[in-house]
Scaffold this active site. Structure first.
Site, PDB file in Angstrom:
ATOM      1  N   SER A 141       0.844  -1.191   0.000  1.00 10.70           N
ATOM      2  CA  SER A 141       0.000   0.000   0.000  1.00 10.70           C
ATOM      3  C   SER A 141       0.876   1.235   0.000  1.00 10.70           C
ATOM      4  O   SER A 141       1.925   1.265   0.654  1.00 10.70           O
ATOM      5  CB  SER A 141      -0.900   0.022   1.242  1.00 10.70           C
ATOM      6  OG  SER A 141      -1.562   1.265   1.360  1.00 10.70           O
ATOM      7  N   TYR A 155      -2.535  -0.158   9.934  1.00  9.91           N
ATOM      8  CA  TYR A 155      -2.559  -0.626   8.548  1.00  9.91           C
ATOM      9  C   TYR A 155      -1.236  -0.289   7.854  1.00  9.91           C
ATOM     10  O   TYR A 155      -0.627  -1.137   7.198  1.00  9.91           O
ATOM     11  CB  TYR A 155      -3.730   0.011   7.806  1.00  9.91           C
ATOM     12  CG  TYR A 155      -3.925  -0.521   6.407  1.00  9.91           C
ATOM     13  CD1 TYR A 155      -4.710  -1.641   6.183  1.00  9.91           C
ATOM     14  CD2 TYR A 155      -3.338   0.115   5.309  1.00  9.91           C
ATOM     15  CE1 TYR A 155      -4.896  -2.127   4.891  1.00  9.91           C
ATOM     16  CE2 TYR A 155      -3.515  -0.372   4.028  1.00  9.91           C
ATOM     17  CZ  TYR A 155      -4.298  -1.490   3.821  1.00  9.91           C
ATOM     18  OH  TYR A 155      -4.468  -1.982   2.540  1.00  9.91           O
TER      19      TYR A 155
END
Length: 246
Positions: A141, A155
């Site tokens: 990501s 995250y």
């Protein structure tokens, strides 16, 4: 002749979103494809149908990415059912958000199990089967490089782990000609992060291009890395984020 003719790929978390797009694209490029899914068997069957339309053989394997034994067994089953393994795409993921005061140890364990341990588990199992010149790609990501808003600390942490792992494994497997790379998507229009969702306007605002990408954009990057044109790219992080990190 298609560029992946005769190759077999495994895409973890391949029943929807980015994983489904990758599986379908690699099949269109000539590969036979195994995917893992956790609970969405109907969605996995849809992907297998798309793989068949593209001309490839497809296999769906039920495996919870948080389960080390299950994800390792999925690698073995891929080889048993499709005859070999040339390409591993570590794609399985989940999304948990919340500011640090709301985060729990359970949240940490869930994210790290799927985003870090599962990548280790699948990669470790695949090493025994990949031929020289094989390919490993993990899906990370862009939040590993830039966190533009509150609520993404855990995250981002779990995805950041893939940067170091990718570089280390690239060194380990370089003598065998196996390339190991990381693709970092930004705002991609999927069920997990729809372009018409509650936070979509804010996400578009921080991109240079001003719009979401598609799952096919990520699949195209993966296809380049696992094809012959990606043979001299390894240990790299390729960010596909519309300029969020520009």
């Amino acid at each position: 002749m298609q560029k992946l003719d005769g190759k077999v790929g495994l895409v973890t978390g391949g029943s929807r979103g980015i994983g489904a797009a990758i599986a379908t694209r690699l099949a269109a490029d000539g590969a036979d494809i195994a995917i893992t899914y956790n609970t969405a068997k109907d969605r996995a069957d849809d992907v297998l149908a798309a793989v068949a339309v593209a001309g490839g053989r497809g296999v769906a394997i039920q495996a919870n990415a948080a389960d080390h034994a299950a994800i390792s067994a999925a690698v073995t089953e891929t080889v048993e059912r499709l005859g070999r393994l040339d390409i591993l795409v570590n794609n399985a993921g989940l999304f948990i958000s919340g500011e640090i005061g709301e985060a729990t140890v359970d949240h940490y364990d869930e994210l790290m199990a799927v985003h870090a341990r599962a990548v280790f588990s699948a990669t470790r199992a695949a090493v025994e089967h990949l031929p020289d010149g094989g390919r490993i790609v993990s899906i990370g990501s862009s939040l590993a490089d830039r966190v533009p808003a509150p609520g993404y600390s855990l995250y981002a942490m779990s995805k950041s782990a893939l940067i170091g792992f990718t570089k280390g494994v690239a060194r380990d497997l370089g003598p065998r000609g196996i390339t190991v790379n990381l693709v970092q998507p930004g705002s991609i229009d999927t069920e997990m992060n729809p372009a018409d969702g509650d936070h979509a306007d804010g996400e578009r605002a921080v991109t240079a291009l001003g719009h979401y990408g598609t799952a096919e954009d990520i699949a195209a990057t993966v296809a380049h890395l696992v094809g012959d044109s990606g043979r001299y790219i390894t240990g790299a992080t390729v960010t596909v984020d519309g300029g969020v990190t520009a």
